[in-house]
Design a protein around this motif. Structure first.
Motif, mmCIF file in Angstrom:
data_model
loop_
_atom_site.group_PDB
_atom_site.id
_atom_site.type_symbol
_atom_site.label_atom_id
_atom_site.label_comp_id
_atom_site.label_asym_id
_atom_site.label_seq_id
_atom_site.Cartn_x
_atom_site.Cartn_y
_atom_site.Cartn_z
ATOM 1 N N ASP A 232 0.812 -1.231 0.000
ATOM 2 C CA ASP A 232 0.000 0.000 0.000
ATOM 3 C C ASP A 232 0.839 1.272 0.000
ATOM 4 O O ASP A 232 0.305 2.384 -0.098
ATOM 5 N N GLY A 233 2.173 1.136 0.116
ATOM 6 C CA GLY A 233 3.050 2.305 0.101
ATOM 7 C C GLY A 233 3.581 2.709 1.460
ATOM 8 O O GLY A 233 4.418 3.608 1.563
ATOM 9 N N SER A 234 3.121 2.048 2.518
ATOM 10 C CA SER A 234 3.570 2.392 3.871
ATOM 11 C C SER A 234 4.727 1.494 4.301
ATOM 12 O O SER A 234 5.056 0.501 3.644
ATOM 13 N N TRP A 235 5.332 1.863 5.409
ATOM 14 C CA TRP A 235 6.282 1.012 6.118
ATOM 15 C C TRP A 235 5.794 0.871 7.559
ATOM 16 O O TRP A 235 5.083 1.756 8.081
ATOM 17 N N THR A 236 6.152 -0.212 8.233
ATOM 18 C CA THR A 236 5.904 -0.385 9.665
ATOM 19 C C THR A 236 7.214 -0.785 10.330
ATOM 20 O O THR A 236 8.155 -1.235 9.659
ATOM 21 N N ASP A 237 7.244 -0.644 11.666
ATOM 22 C CA ASP A 237 8.525 -0.835 12.347
ATOM 23 C C ASP A 237 8.344 -1.367 13.763
ATOM 24 O O ASP A 237 7.276 -1.215 14.373
ATOM 25 N N LYS A 238 9.398 -1.943 14.285
ATOM 26 C CA LYS A 238 9.384 -2.564 15.613
ATOM 27 C C LYS A 238 9.469 -1.554 16.761
ATOM 28 O O LYS A 238 9.259 -1.934 17.909
ATOM 29 N N TRP A 239 9.793 -0.300 16.474
ATOM 30 C CA TRP A 239 9.977 0.665 17.550
ATOM 31 C C TRP A 239 8.806 1.621 17.717
ATOM 32 O O TRP A 239 8.869 2.515 18.558
ATOM 33 N N HIS A 240 7.758 1.429 16.921
ATOM 34 C CA HIS A 240 6.652 2.380 16.967
ATOM 35 C C HIS A 240 5.382 1.700 16.482
ATOM 36 O O HIS A 240 5.411 0.886 15.547
ATOM 37 N N ALA A 241 4.250 2.029 17.108
ATOM 38 C CA ALA A 241 2.980 1.412 16.737
ATOM 39 C C ALA A 241 2.408 1.970 15.448
ATOM 40 O O ALA A 241 1.575 1.317 14.809
ATOM 41 N N SER A 242 2.818 3.160 15.058
ATOM 42 C CA SER A 242 2.188 3.828 13.921
ATOM 43 C C SER A 242 2.982 3.674 12.629
ATOM 44 O O SER A 242 4.192 3.926 12.607
ATOM 45 N N PRO A 243 2.298 3.314 11.533
ATOM 46 C CA PRO A 243 2.996 3.279 10.240
ATOM 47 C C PRO A 243 3.417 4.664 9.759
ATOM 48 O O PRO A 243 4.292 4.772 8.889
ATOM 49 N N TYR A 244 2.832 5.721 10.316
ATOM 50 C CA TYR A 244 3.206 7.073 9.880
ATOM 51 C C TYR A 244 4.615 7.433 10.334
ATOM 52 O O TYR A 244 5.335 8.149 9.631
ATOM 53 N N TYR A 245 5.008 6.947 11.503
ATOM 54 C CA TYR A 245 6.383 7.165 11.961
ATOM 55 C C TYR A 245 7.359 6.488 11.014
ATOM 56 O O TYR A 245 8.301 7.113 10.497
ATOM 57 N N ALA A 246 7.147 5.188 10.767
ATOM 58 C CA ALA A 246 8.074 4.443 9.922
ATOM 59 C C ALA A 246 8.076 4.981 8.494
ATOM 60 O O ALA A 246 9.132 5.103 7.857
ATOM 61 N N THR A 247 6.902 5.331 7.964
ATOM 62 C CA THR A 247 6.815 5.825 6.590
ATOM 63 C C THR A 247 7.541 7.160 6.449
ATOM 64 O O THR A 247 8.276 7.389 5.469
ATOM 65 N N ALA A 248 7.347 8.048 7.425
ATOM 66 C CA ALA A 248 8.047 9.332 7.368
ATOM 67 C C ALA A 248 9.550 9.145 7.452
ATOM 68 O O ALA A 248 10.315 9.770 6.693
ATOM 69 N N ARG A 249 9.999 8.292 8.371
ATOM 70 C CA ARG A 249 11.438 8.091 8.528
ATOM 71 C C ARG A 249 12.058 7.530 7.245
ATOM 72 O O ARG A 249 13.130 7.961 6.807
ATOM 73 N N CYS A 250 11.395 6.553 6.643
ATOM 74 C CA CYS A 250 11.934 5.956 5.415
ATOM 75 C C CYS A 250 11.880 6.945 4.259
ATOM 76 O O CYS A 250 12.844 7.078 3.488
ATOM 77 N N PHE A 251 10.775 7.654 4.124
ATOM 78 C CA PHE A 251 10.636 8.650 3.051
ATOM 79 C C PHE A 251 11.720 9.708 3.164
ATOM 80 O O PHE A 251 12.391 10.042 2.182
ATOM 81 N N LEU A 252 11.904 10.270 4.362
ATOM 82 C CA LEU A 252 12.861 11.365 4.535
ATOM 83 C C LEU A 252 14.290 10.899 4.298
ATOM 84 O O LEU A 252 15.100 11.620 3.717
ATOM 85 N N ALA A 253 14.600 9.670 4.732
ATOM 86 C CA ALA A 253 15.951 9.147 4.516
ATOM 87 C C ALA A 253 16.195 8.897 3.038
ATOM 88 O O ALA A 253 17.272 9.228 2.504
ATOM 89 N N LEU A 254 15.224 8.321 2.347
ATOM 90 C CA LEU A 254 15.377 8.081 0.916
ATOM 91 C C LEU A 254 15.474 9.395 0.146
ATOM 92 O O LEU A 254 16.277 9.532 -0.789
#
Length: 510
Positions: A368-390
């Motif tokens: 769907d375009g999102s990311w999820t992560d082990k350190w946070h419940a929200s996909p918005y955290y992981a998606t923002a972190r991955c987007f900004l790094a890329l």
């Protein structure tokens, strides 16, 4: 308006510098462990009152879905201990409601998808066993709770591993450093464990682990007692899930402001302190925790952004199979750790390793375009972190476009974003991404998100971060909101749209 945001940022920095523990929300799980393990510690009555006050209408505690299991087990066990210790009717009633909630929320088999929180695989079976022991003892006294039922070990937990760890501890063998943060899972074997010793910052960066090592003894001068007395002060008896976490807090706040291009004056003592913490294995988020690649890379990026670059050699040992592990022998890899590593690598110039990490991050994106992560419940955290790094690396163009589309389609009618409900924190992550898109539709969505941020009441932010249970790093969340508003206002079109949407009478950044 921009000047106001800068003042908010500097005020946050000034408060951060003078706080030895960090601004972190109180933990039901951790506070309940102190109620059970250390009743003689000052503030006990306040901790019991905290647990009673945090109980939900259905009798449980904690977050939605599987996030409620561990705090409900912990609080219920603590209140049963308090009832058996003192006979307090309120503790008995709340504990019985907690038992009912366990079977109501997840059924008699405790069928639940456990979140990937810290040590959940051993903490849950530890508490299940303790609760069943309470129920057996009460039944022997002709007090039958939960209809005489006993709790099973949920699927995905490892009671056999827990027993092996306990056996090793009882035999006097040293356990890996990462166990120290969750030492309370070992039960009586944790008391005075020879391979560990609290210092001025407790044991394992955890009030519960420190209490378990003390084993009920709060005699003046005992290692760890003063730490527990101090760490409960912010929340009137309740304690956070981890403390002190000053390295984590400072690294995240500084890197957030740097990534948003928000110029702040950082005291030399903060930068000197971060640099001094970096050893051959990197640094840890807090005293008593092992070093990890997530905190290390975030600190390296923050230091580089402040003109204090540090060699990246300390990250080398975390490089495995085309990506970076957070720490050795971890159960599951983290996309946000790799996003932070990618930022640190790119701050030192392009490299082959950066390209491989970027590719690995892209490969972890959900359909769907999102990311999820082990350190946070929200996909918005992981998606923002991955987007900004890329974006900072100039890679993953298609992945970033897919992330933008996912964010666009998940905005709520009130302009917010959130996994379970619209929140300030998750909306800040979405706005940071949209403000970089440069598309008219993204500008409009970002402006509506900013209006939501500015209307957020002066209230606590819902806990979304993973440790043993969910928690809120208050200053980090506020920094994310400041960064989002700063990025949005740097785009003239968003600023113009926001002028029409902004709530009166005054700007608020929560």
């Amino acid at each position: 308006m921009t000047a106001d945001l800068a003042e908010h940022a500097h005020h946050l920095l000034r408060a951060m510098v003078t706080d030895p523990y960090g601004d972190f929300s109180p933990s039901v799980y951790e506070t309940a462990r102190l109620v059970s393990l250390l009743p003689a510690l000052a503030g006990h009555a306040d901790r019991v009152a905290f647990l009673l006050g945090q109980q939900a209408a259905d009798g449980g505690w904690g977050g939605p879905e599987g996030y409620g299991l561990l705090p409900t087990l912990s609080a219920t066990e603590a209140l049963l201990t308090e009832f058996r210790r003192t006979g307090a009717p309120a503790a008995a009633a709340a504990a019985e409601q907690g038992l009912r909630a366990l079977f109501t929320r997840w059924g008699p088999d405790l069928r639940v998808r456990l979140p990937d929180t810290v040590a959940v695989e051993i903490l849950v079976p530890s508490l299940v066993s303790e609760l069943n022991a309470h129920l057996d003892a009460l039944t022997a006294d002709d007090i039958v709770l939960a209809g005489g039922r006993r709790l099973p070990h949920p699927e995905g937990t490892h009671p056999a591993l827990l027993e092996e760890l306990r056996r090793l501890a009882e035999a006097g063998q040293a356990l890996p450093d990462k166990i120290l943060h969750s030492l309370e899972a070992l039960g009586p074997a944790a008391h005075g464990a020879g391979f560990a010793r609290p210092g001025e910052n407790g044991l394992g960066c955890s009030p519960a682990a420190t209490a378990a090592w003390l084993g009920g003894d709060v005699a003046a001068g005992r290692p760890g007692v003063r730490y527990l007395e101090n760490v409960q002060a912010r929340h009137g008896g309740a304690v956070p899930v981890a403390a002190p976490l000053t390295v984590f807090e400072r690294s995240w706040v500084l890197s957030t402001f740097a990534d948003a291009g928000l110029a702040v004056t950082v005291p030399d003592e903060v930068l000197d302190g971060l640099a001094a913490e970096i050893g051959p294995h990197g640094l840890a988020g807090g005293a008593g925790l092992p070093p990890d690649a997530d905190d290390t890379s975030t600190a390296l990026y923050a230091l580089a952004a402040q003109g204090r670059p540090h060699p990246l050699d300390c990250l080398r040992e975390y490089h495995v199979d085309g990506h970076f592990c957070t720490y050795p022998d971890e159960r599951t890899p983290s996309v946000t750790t790799n996003a932070h590593v990618l930022q640190a690598l790119c701050a030192n110039g392009p490299s082959e390793v950066a390209g491989r990490v970027a590719s690995w991050i892209v490969d972890q994106q959900h359909p769907d375009g999102s990311w999820t992560d082990k350190w946070h419940a929200s996909p918005y955290y992981a998606t923002a972190r991955c987007f900004l790094a890329l974006a900072g690396s100039g890679r993953g163009v298609t992945a970033r476009e897919r992330a933008l589309r996912w964010i666009a389609t998940t905005q709520r009618p009130d302009g917010s974003w959130g996994r379970w409900q619209g929140t300030f924190e998750e909306t800040a992550y979405a706005v940071q991404v949209l403000a970089r898109a440069g598309e008219p539709w993204a500008d409009e969505a970002a402006a509506r998100g900013c209006a939501f941020l500015l209307s957020w009441p002066e209230a606590a932010h819902p806990p979304l971060w993973h440790d043993k249970d969910l928690y809120t790093p208050g200053r980090i969340v506020r920094a994310e909101g400041i960064a989002a508003l700063h990025l949005a206002r740097r785009r003239p079109r968003i600023a113009a749209l926001l002028t029409r949407l902004e709530p009166a009478p005054a700007e608020r950044t929560a």
